[in-house]
Scaffold this motif. Structure first.
Motif, short mmCIF file in Angstrom:
data_model
loop_
_atom_site.label_atom_id
_atom_site.label_comp_id
_atom_site.label_asym_id
_atom_site.label_seq_id
_atom_site.Cartn_x
_atom_site.Cartn_y
_atom_site.Cartn_z
N TRP A 160 -5.97 5.07 -6.61
CA TRP A 160 -5.72 3.63 -6.76
C TRP A 160 -4.35 3.26 -6.18
N ILE A 161 -3.38 4.14 -6.33
CA ILE A 161 -2.06 3.88 -5.76
C ILE A 161 -2.16 3.88 -4.23
N LEU A 162 -2.88 4.86 -3.67
CA LEU A 162 -3.07 4.89 -2.22
C LEU A 162 -3.81 3.66 -1.72
N LEU A 163 -4.75 3.17 -2.52
CA LEU A 163 -5.50 1.97 -2.15
C LEU A 163 -4.58 0.75 -2.12
N THR A 200 -16.08 -1.11 -4.23
CA THR A 200 -14.88 -1.41 -5.02
C THR A 200 -13.63 -1.23 -4.18
N ALA A 201 -13.54 -0.11 -3.47
CA ALA A 201 -12.34 0.18 -2.66
C ALA A 201 -12.14 -0.90 -1.60
N TRP A 230 -9.04 -3.45 -1.41
CA TRP A 230 -8.23 -3.39 -0.19
C TRP A 230 -8.10 -4.77 0.47
N THR A 231 -9.23 -5.44 0.63
CA THR A 231 -9.16 -6.78 1.24
C THR A 231 -8.50 -7.78 0.30
N GLY A 232 -8.70 -7.62 -1.00
CA GLY A 232 -8.07 -8.53 -1.96
C GLY A 232 -6.56 -8.41 -1.95
N VAL A 233 -6.07 -7.16 -1.97
CA VAL A 233 -4.61 -6.95 -1.89
C VAL A 233 -4.09 -7.52 -0.58
N GLY A 234 -4.82 -7.28 0.50
CA GLY A 234 -4.41 -7.81 1.80
C GLY A 234 -4.40 -9.33 1.82
N VAL A 260 -10.70 -2.47 -13.79
CA VAL A 260 -11.03 -2.22 -15.20
C VAL A 260 -12.48 -1.71 -15.34
N VAL A 261 -13.40 -2.26 -14.58
CA VAL A 261 -14.80 -1.87 -14.76
C VAL A 261 -15.20 -0.68 -13.90
N SER A 262 -14.33 -0.18 -13.03
CA SER A 262 -14.67 0.98 -12.19
C SER A 262 -14.38 2.27 -12.95
N HIS A 263 -15.20 3.26 -12.68
CA HIS A 263 -15.05 4.55 -13.35
C HIS A 263 -14.24 5.50 -12.49
#
Length: 108
Positions: free
Chosen positions: A3-6, A60-61, A65-69, A105-108
């Protein structure tokens, strides 16, 4: 760690978008430097995205990724390129941030 790398990959997405904006404002050899920065940031962002998708679900990834961007690029636009910070822009960026947190939160 994935998640940090993402998040870092998303920040490099913001950086490559900012490089494009700065290249648009520049002239001469400086434009070339901004395009080189764009290519470097793009490569790092993509390599990190590839790495994290080996462990995290692709949907999810990619969404994170696009959301952070997207969030980062809008904020860079507001603070660096003096784009307007209207109520509706900030409202929808906030809903996007809530959605990114929700996916985590909902990702495993």
């Amino acid at each position: 760690m994935n998640w940090i790398l993402l998040i870092i990959a998303g920040l490099f997405e913001v950086a490559f978008a900012a490089c494009l904006g700065k290249a648009k404002e520049s002239t001469g050899i400086i434009t070339t430097y901004w395009y080189i920065g764009f290519l470097i940031c793009l490569s790092i962002s993509m390599l990190l995205l590839v790495k994290v998708t080996q462990q995290l679900p692709i949907g999810t990834a990619y969404a994170v990724w696009t959301g952070v961007g997207a969030v980062g690029t809008v904020l860079v636009g507001i603070f660096l390129f003096k784009e307007p910070a209207t109520f509706w822009r900030l409202f929808f960026i906030t809903t996007l941030i809530i959605s990114i947190v929700g996916l985590k939160v909902v990702s495993h």
